[in-house]
Design an enzyme around this catalytic site. Structure first.
Site, short mmCIF file in Angstrom:
data_model
loop_
_atom_site.label_atom_id
_atom_site.label_comp_id
_atom_site.label_asym_id
_atom_site.label_seq_id
_atom_site.Cartn_x
_atom_site.Cartn_y
_atom_site.Cartn_z
N ASP A 1 -59.66 66.51 65.18
CA ASP A 1 -61.10 66.71 65.14
C ASP A 1 -61.62 67.51 66.31
O ASP A 1 -62.82 67.65 66.50
CB ASP A 1 -61.81 65.35 65.12
CG ASP A 1 -61.57 64.54 66.38
OD1 ASP A 1 -60.70 64.95 67.19
OD2 ASP A 1 -62.23 63.51 66.56
N CYS B 1 -57.99 66.49 70.24
CA CYS B 1 -56.60 66.05 70.17
C CYS B 1 -55.93 65.95 71.54
O CYS B 1 -55.17 65.01 71.78
CB CYS B 1 -55.78 66.92 69.22
SG CYS B 1 -55.56 68.61 69.73
N HIS C 1 -52.40 71.97 68.51
CA HIS C 1 -52.51 70.52 68.34
C HIS C 1 -51.58 69.76 69.27
O HIS C 1 -50.44 70.17 69.50
CB HIS C 1 -52.21 70.13 66.89
CG HIS C 1 -52.61 68.72 66.56
ND1 HIS C 1 -53.92 68.33 66.48
CD2 HIS C 1 -51.87 67.61 66.32
CE1 HIS C 1 -53.97 67.04 66.18
NE2 HIS C 1 -52.74 66.58 66.09
#
Length: 231
Positions: free
Chosen positions: A99, A102, A208
């Site tokens: 979102d 991370c 990520h």
């Protein structure tokens, strides 16, 4: 799988405008109490992943902000490479939400065994950036105040500079198992102090972060005991 950043409070409580200052102080005190208690409770769990990858050589970490992001095809190849490395070392990714928080969620999970305290992590990182400007300003190719202001806002990504600031703030060596072809393992060492603990993250293709554990540890649920001040 891209990350943007959204603040989520550690402590939710209603405040009227006339009591906003006292509520802010209460929030800060509660954040600090939760952080200290959880950190102490889980400090003895450190070290498992380090034993798994003790034979890896790390590369020097250079703090920097995000300037390049891979294509979809490159990111897919990187994901497969990371998956193979995780399997080779018997590691498990505790996946956190993509979102936008991370990096901060993954650090929160390593510190407190929950990704939900990412607002506290972000707040402490930004505080570190502001209080020790001379340590970080040279790595930012923009007005430094603008950079710090951006890092407080939803929609901004964590970068290699916030990782360094997190290592410095929490006195932790942050270890990244990466998806990069030529860079498997990166260590971020805190400046001006010996690391008190290690935080292990996976880092996929500049987009990520997840939290890393030994596979055998994941088979045991590690939910923290409920405390009355967490309700």
């Amino acid at each position: 799988m891209c990350c943007t950043m959204t603040n989520v409070s550690l402590y939710e409580g209603g405040c009227s405008s006339s009591t906003s200052l006292s509520c802010h102080e209460s929030d800060t005190n509660n954040d600090r109490m939760i952080a200290i208690a959880l950190s102490e409770e889980y400090a003895n769990l450190d070290g498992g992943v380090a034993r798994r990858v003790s034979n890896l050589s790390s590369v020097p970490h250079v703090p920097r902000i995000n300037t390049f992001f891979p294509t979809f095809n490159d990111a897919s190849l990187d994901h497969q490479r990371l998956f193979q490395r995780l399997n080779a070392y018997g590691l498990f990714e505790m996946k956190v939400s993509g979102d936008g928080n991370c990096q901060f969620r993954a650090i929160s999970d390593q510190l407190y065994r929950s990704p939900d305290h990412h607002k506290h992590v972000r707040k402490e990182v930004v505080k570190q950036l502001k209080e020790f400007r001379s340590l970080y300003e040279g790595y930012v190719p923009m007005k430094y105040k603008h950079y710090c202001k951006k890092m407080q806002k939803s929609g901004e990504w964590g970068d290699h500079l916030t990782l360094q600031a997190a290592a410095d703030k929490f006195g932790a060596k942050i270890c990244l198992l990466t998806s990069f072809r030529d860079t498997c393992f990166i260590e971020i060492i805190p400046r001006n102090q010996a690391p008190q603990r290690e935080l292990w993250l996976s880092f996929w293709s500049e987009v990520h972060y997840n939290s890393l554990y030994e596979l055998q540890d994941v088979r045991v649920q590690y939910k923290p005991k409920k405390k009355h001040w967490l309700f």
